[in-house]
Design an enzyme around this catalytic site. Structure first.
Site, mmCIF file in Angstrom:
data_model
loop_
_atom_site.group_PDB
_atom_site.id
_atom_site.type_symbol
_atom_site.label_atom_id
_atom_site.label_comp_id
_atom_site.label_asym_id
_atom_site.label_seq_id
_atom_site.Cartn_x
_atom_site.Cartn_y
_atom_site.Cartn_z
ATOM 1 N N ARG A 326 0.835 -1.192 0.000
ATOM 2 C CA ARG A 326 0.000 0.000 0.000
ATOM 3 C C ARG A 326 0.870 1.243 0.000
ATOM 4 N NH1 ARG A 326 -4.528 -0.159 4.460
ATOM 5 N NH2 ARG A 326 -4.674 -2.221 3.495
ATOM 6 N N SER A 414 -8.492 0.117 -0.575
ATOM 7 C CA SER A 414 -9.403 -0.262 0.493
ATOM 8 C C SER A 414 -10.162 0.957 1.014
ATOM 9 C CB SER A 414 -8.633 -0.985 1.603
ATOM 10 O OG SER A 414 -9.508 -1.506 2.568
ATOM 11 N N HIS A 415 -10.059 1.231 2.327
ATOM 12 C CA HIS A 415 -10.811 2.314 2.958
ATOM 13 C C HIS A 415 -9.976 3.581 3.099
ATOM 14 C CE1 HIS A 415 -8.481 0.232 6.002
ATOM 15 N NE2 HIS A 415 -8.491 1.348 6.708
ATOM 16 N N LYS A 424 -3.643 -6.350 -2.969
ATOM 17 C CA LYS A 424 -3.915 -7.502 -2.114
ATOM 18 C C LYS A 424 -3.680 -8.738 -2.972
ATOM 19 C CE LYS A 424 -7.223 -5.087 0.877
ATOM 20 N NZ LYS A 424 -8.616 -5.025 1.399
ATOM 21 N N ASP A 550 -17.043 -0.830 2.654
ATOM 22 C CA ASP A 550 -15.881 0.047 2.534
ATOM 23 C C ASP A 550 -15.522 0.203 1.064
ATOM 24 O OD1 ASP A 550 -14.788 -2.482 2.089
ATOM 25 O OD2 ASP A 550 -12.900 -1.986 3.075
ATOM 26 N N ASP A 552 -13.500 -1.118 -1.059
ATOM 27 C CA ASP A 552 -13.353 -2.261 -1.966
ATOM 28 C C ASP A 552 -14.310 -3.402 -1.648
ATOM 29 O OD1 ASP A 552 -11.983 -2.909 0.385
ATOM 30 O OD2 ASP A 552 -10.527 -4.172 -0.649
ATOM 31 N N ASP A 554 -14.887 -5.357 1.038
ATOM 32 C CA ASP A 554 -14.592 -6.548 1.847
ATOM 33 C C ASP A 554 -14.920 -6.350 3.328
ATOM 34 O OD1 ASP A 554 -12.514 -4.887 2.594
ATOM 35 O OD2 ASP A 554 -10.905 -6.210 1.914
ATOM 36 N N ARG A 555 -15.495 -5.182 3.683
ATOM 37 C CA ARG A 555 -15.883 -4.934 5.075
ATOM 38 C C ARG A 555 -17.340 -4.487 5.128
ATOM 39 N NH1 ARG A 555 -12.322 -1.352 8.506
ATOM 40 N NH2 ARG A 555 -12.120 0.073 6.764
ATOM 41 N N HIS A 637 -14.278 -7.041 8.837
ATOM 42 C CA HIS A 637 -14.001 -8.168 7.943
ATOM 43 C C HIS A 637 -14.651 -9.431 8.526
ATOM 44 C CE1 HIS A 637 -10.868 -6.363 5.309
ATOM 45 N NE2 HIS A 637 -10.584 -5.633 6.384
#
Length: 769
Positions: A326, A414-415, A424, A550, A552, A554-555, A637
C-alpha cells in the site's frame, strides 16, 4: 299455482341418483378427512410421548452423572488439596474419586493456568468452568474435548476457591435422541442454538407444530415438531367431521332408497332423443505458430527497450506492509513500481509452477494505470492474466476460485483516502502477508526477477453474474426485507445491491455511484461518523436494515431500524450462533480487538473461540491452519468457510446477515438485543512515530496487575469486569486502542490505568481519551 308436469317429475327422479352419488362422495371425503385428523393426532400424541420419555430418560441419566460428580468434588482429599492450593494433588484425588471421568482436573478459581494454555486446554472446558464459578453450582455442556464431542461437567470446589472439570462420553445422551421413534415428526436436542442430536423429518422444523421439554440440570431443550393437524370441512374437528361424514353418506343412501321406491308404481317412457342422450472454432497450427512468433517478437522488443535504459528505481520498501502492499500514488506508487511488483509476483508464481492469475481493481482514479503496469510485469514473467476489470476485492478472490487459477491480485486502496492505492495478493491459494510480502521486495532489490522468453497472454472476463448466481443459489430470504445500501461511492456500489436484490431484498441504494474521489463521505464503515447519512435514511424510510461497505467491498457496517450502529464483534456473535447450530464445536477465530463477551458466548453454544492477530491475511492463514468455519475482525471483515470460500467478503456477509434476520419475526433491534453488549469504545487512534517500538516498551514495562495479559498482538489486559488493548497499526503510524467494561465507572478506571502506562513510555503522548 304452477303444477308439476309429468316431464318435470321425471327429470327430478332422474336427478336423484346423481345427487345421491354427490352426497356419498362428499361423505367419503369428510370421512377420509376425519381419519386423517385422527391419524395425525395420534402421531402428535406419539411424538409427545416420545419427547417426554427421552427428556425424562436424559434428565435422569444426567442427574446420576451429576450426583457422581458432586460426590467426587466433595471428597475430603479433593477439598483439602484445593484449599491448600495444590491443584495437582487435587486433580489426582478427583480422578480417583470420579469413576469413568476423562481428564479430570481441579483449577484455581482465577483460571489463569487454563487460559494461558488455550487452545490446548480446550475452549469447552474453559467455558463450562467459567459458568460453574459464575453461578456457584454445577454446569454442563457438550463440546469438543480432545477432538471429540464430550459431556463436560464443572463444579465449584471448596466454596468456590477452585473448580473441578472432567469429561464423559456424550454418546449415551445424544443416542437417546438419535435412536428415538419420532413417529413421523422431528425431535432435536438443542444447546442454545446448537443442534446436539436429531431424528425424524427435519423439514417440519420450519412448518410443524412445535413443543418442547427441558433436560433438567442443564440448559438443553428437547424440541418436538409434529405435522400440523389440518382442520376438516367447514373447520370442523375430527369428531364433528366424522358426524358430518355419516350424515352425508346417510343422506345419499336415503335418496337412493326413495328413488328406488318411486320407480316401482309407474314407468316413464323417455323420448328417443333423451334415451339416446342417456345411452349415449478451434485455431489451426499455423495460427498458433503466428501467435507464438508475434508474442516472441513483442517480448524481444520489450527486452530491447528495457536494455536502452539504466533500469528502474527500486520501490520504497515501506509500501510492503504486514497484510498487503500500500502506498501513495505519485509518491511511493507508480506504473513502473506496479510493473516491478507484477514481475515479482510472476516470479513467485513461476517458482511454484503457477501460470494464470486474476486481476481486478477498485474505483480509484489511479486504478487503470496501476493495472496496466501490473499486467505488464506479470506478462514479462510469462504469466497469463485474466482481467475482470472494475471489481470489489471479494469478486477478485472469488475469481481465483471460480476460474481455478488459485492466484489473484486486487488493485485497491481499500478504505484509505483517494490518493492511496495498493495490492492484495493471493498466490497458490495463500494470501501473502509478512515475510511473503517482503520477499517480493527482496526479489526486486536483488535483481532475481524471472524474465520469460515469451510474454504471457491477456484475457478479459466478466464474472459478476457468476458471483451473484453463486450466492443467490444458496441464500434466499424467507421474507422480503427493505435494506438501504451505502457503498460510500466505492466499487461495491454496483455488485452489492445486485446480490441483495437477487436473494430477495428490496434495496434502496445510497452513494452507490462508483467515484474514486469519494465525494460524500470516506468509505470506511468502522468510523461511526461515516454512517450518519445511512442512519438518517434508514430511519426516514423505516427500513429493516442499513448496510455499509468500505471502498473495496470486503468490510461491512450495519445500522438497525432504531439507528443503532452494531459493532462487528456483536455481529460475529450472531453469525457464530448460526454457524454453530449446524457445526457444533466449530472453531471461531476473532482478532484481539473484539469484545470480551465473545469467547464466553461462543463457548456457551458449544463452539471453540480462538483469539488471533489483527489483519485480514493473518486471519485467513489462521483459519486455514485451524480449519475454522468462521472468523471476524473488529474492523468489519468477516470470513465464512461454511458454505463459502473463507475469504473476507462484506457483500456475502450482508447476505448471510439478511438470511438470519429474515428467518426471525422480530426486527433487527430485537434480534441484536439478545446479543451481549458491554460499555465499550470504538477504535481510538493515537499517532506515534514508531508504534511497534512503542508497544515493545509498553510490554517490557508491564504494570497491569491482576489482569490476564495477552501479548499476541500488542498488549491486551483482561479483568473479570473489563479489558483494554493497545496495539501497533500495521498500515499507518498510529497506536490502536480499545476499551470495554461492565460499567461506565469501571471503563474509566481501565482507561485511567492505560493512560498511566502509556505516559510511562512517553510522557508527551497526546491522548484523547
Amino acid at each position: 299455482m304452477k303444477t308439476l308436469s309429468l316431464g318435470d317429475a321425471g327429470s327430478m327422479k332422474r336427478m336423484l341418483p346423481l345427487l345421491a352419488i354427490v352426497l356419498v362422495l362428499l361423505g367419503a371425503w369428510a370421512g377420509w378427512s376425519a381419519v386423517r385428523q385422527w391419524r395425525e393426532s395420534g402421531q402428535t400424541a406419539q411424538l409427545a410421548a416420545s419427547r417426554d420419555g427421552v427428556a425424562n430418560a436424559a434428565s435422569s441419566a444426567l442427574a446420576k452423572q451429576l450426583a457422581v460428580a458432586q460426590k467426587a468434588a466433595q471428597a475430603p482429599a479433593v477439598i483439602a488439596a484445593a484449599q491448600a492450593n495444590d491443584v495437582a494433588t487435587a486433580s489426582q484425588a478427583l480422578a480417583t474419586a470420579w469413576p469413568g471421568s476423562e481428564h479430570a482436573e481441579v483449577m484455581a478459581a482465577d483460571l489463569q493456568a487454563m487460559m494461558a494454555a488455550l487452545p490446548a486446554s480446550g475452549y469447552g472446558r474453559a467455558g463450562v468452568a467459567q459458568t460453574a464459578l459464575a453461578n456457584g453450582k454445577p454446569a454442563v455442556v457438550i463440546a469438543r474435548d480432545g477432538g471429540q464431542p464430550k459431556l463436560l461437567i464443572a463444579l465449584p470446589v471448596a466454596g468456590g476457591a477452585a473448580v473441578a472439570v472432567a469429561a464423559q462420553p456424550a454418546k449415551a445422551l445424544t443416542d437417546a435422541v438419535a435412536k428415538a421413534d419420532a413417529g413421523g415428526g422431528y425431535l432435536v436436542l438443542k444447546q442454545a442454538d446448537a443442534t446436539l442430536a436429531q431424528t425424524g423429518d427435519k423439514g417440519l422444523e420450519s412448518e410443524g407444530e412445535k413443543s418442547s421439554a427441558p433436560i433438567k440440570g442443564s440448559d438443553w431443550t428437547l424440541l418436538a415438531y409434529a405435522t400440523q393437524v389440518e382442520p376438516g370441512p367447514l373447520g370442523f374437528g375430527r369428531v364433528m367431521t366424522a358426524i358430518l361424514a355419516l350424515l352425508l353418506v346417510g343422506a345419499g343412501i336415503a335418496l337412493l332408497w326413495l328413488r328406488q321406491r318411486a320407480a316401482k308404481p309407474e314407468t316413464v317412457v323417455e323420448d328417443e332423443a333423451t334415451a339416446a342422450a342417456t345411452d349415449s472454432d478451434e485455431p489451426t497450427v499455423g495460427d498458433l505458430t503466428a501467435q507464438n512468433q508475434a508474442a516472441a517478437a513483442e517480448a524481444a522488443a520489450t527486452k530491447a527497450e528495457a536494455a536502452k535504459t539504466d533500469g528502474p528505481a527500486l520501490p520504497d520498501p515501506g509500501i510492503f506492509r504486514a497484510y498487503d502492499i500500500r502506498g501513495i500514488v505519485g509518491k511511493t506508487l507508480s506504473v513502473d513500481v506496479a510493473r516491478q511488483i507484477g514481475q515479482s509476483i510472476g516470479t513467485l508464481m513461476h517458482e511454484n509452477g503457477l501460470y494464470d492469475i486474476v486481476i481486478g481493481r477498485d474505483g480509484r482514479l489511479s486504478g487503470p494505470d496501476l493495472v496496466s503496469g501490473l499486467t505488464e510485469g506479470l506478462r514479462r514473467a510469462g504469466r497469463n492474466v485474466i482481467s475482470i476489470g472494475l471489481a470489489p476485492t471479494p469478486l477478485v478472490y472469488f475469481g481465483a476460485y471460480h476460474l481455478r487459477t488459485g492466484c489473484c491480485v486486487a488493485v485497491t486502496g481499500s478504505h484509505n483516502p483517494p490518493d492511496y492505492n495498493g495490492f492484495k495478493i493471493v498466490v497458490g491459494g495463500e494470501t501473502l502477508s509478512g515475510a511473503t510480502i517482503t520477499a517480493l521486495y527482496t526479489r526486486i532489490a536483488e535483481g532475481t526477477l524471472y524474465e520469460a522468453e515469451q510474454l504471457g497472454r491477456v484475457e478479459e472476463r466478466d464474472i459478476s453474474d457468476d458471483y451473484v448466481n453463486r450466492i443467490a443459489s444458496d441464500i434466499r430470504l424467507e421474507r422480503p426485507l427493505d435494506v438501504v445500501v451505502d457503498a460510500g461511492n466505492g466499487v461495491a456500489g454496483d455488485l452489492g445491491p445486485r446480490v441483495l436484490e437477487a436473494i430477495g431484498a428490496n434495496v434502496f441504494p445510497l452513494f452507490c455511484e462508483i467515484d474514486g474521489n469519494f465525494p460524500n463521505h470516506h468509505p470506511d464503515p468502522s468510523e461511526p461518523h461515516n454512517l450518519e447519512d445511512l442512519r438518517h435514511i434508514v430511519q426516514t424510510r423505516k427500513a429493516d436494515l442499513g448496510v455499509a461497505f468500505d471502498g473495496d467491498g470486503d468490510r461491512l457496517g450495519v445500522i438497525t431500524p432504531e439507528g443503532h450502529n452494531i459493532f462487528p464483534d456483536r455481529m460475529l456473535m450472531l453469525f457464530a450462533a448460526d454457524v454453530l447450530e449446524r457445526n457444533p464445536g466449530a472453531i471461531i477465530v476473532y482478532d484481539v480487538k473484539c469484545t470480551g463477551a465473545l469467547a464466553p458466548y461462543i463457548m456457551g453454544r458449544g463452539g471453540s473461540p480462538l483469539m488471533w492477530k489483527t489483519g485480514h491475511s493473518l486471519i485467513k492463514s489462521k483459519m486455514r491452519e485451524e480449519e475454522a468455519e468462521l472468523a471476524g475482525e473488529m474492523s468489519g471483515h468477516f470470513f465464512f468457510m461454511e458454505r463459502w470460500y473463507g475469504f473476507d467478503d462484506g457483500i456475502y456477509s450482508a447476505a448471510r446477515l439478511l438470511e438470519i434476520l429474515a428467518r426471525r419475526s422480530e426486527d433487527a433491534d430485537a434480534v441484536f438485543a439478545e446479543i451481549p453488549e458491554s460499555i465499550s469504545t470504538p477504535e481510538i487512534k493515537v499517532p506515534v512515530a514508531d508504534p511497534h517500538a512503542f508497544v515493545e516498551k509498553l510490554v517490557a514495562n508491564g504494570g497491569f496487575d491482576g489482569a490476564r495479559v495477552t501479548t499476541l498482538d500488542g498488549v491486551r489486559a483482561d479483568w473479570s469486569d473489563g479489558w483494554g488493548l493497545v496495539r501497533a497499526s500495521n498500515t499507518t503510524p498510529v497506536l490502536v486502542l480499545r476499551f470495554e467494561a461492565n460499567t461506565q465507572e469501571r471503563l474509566e478506571e481501565v482507561q485511567a490505568l492505560f493512560r498511566s502506562r502509556l505516559r510511562a513510555v512517553d510522557p508527551a503522548l497526546e491522548l484523547t481519551f
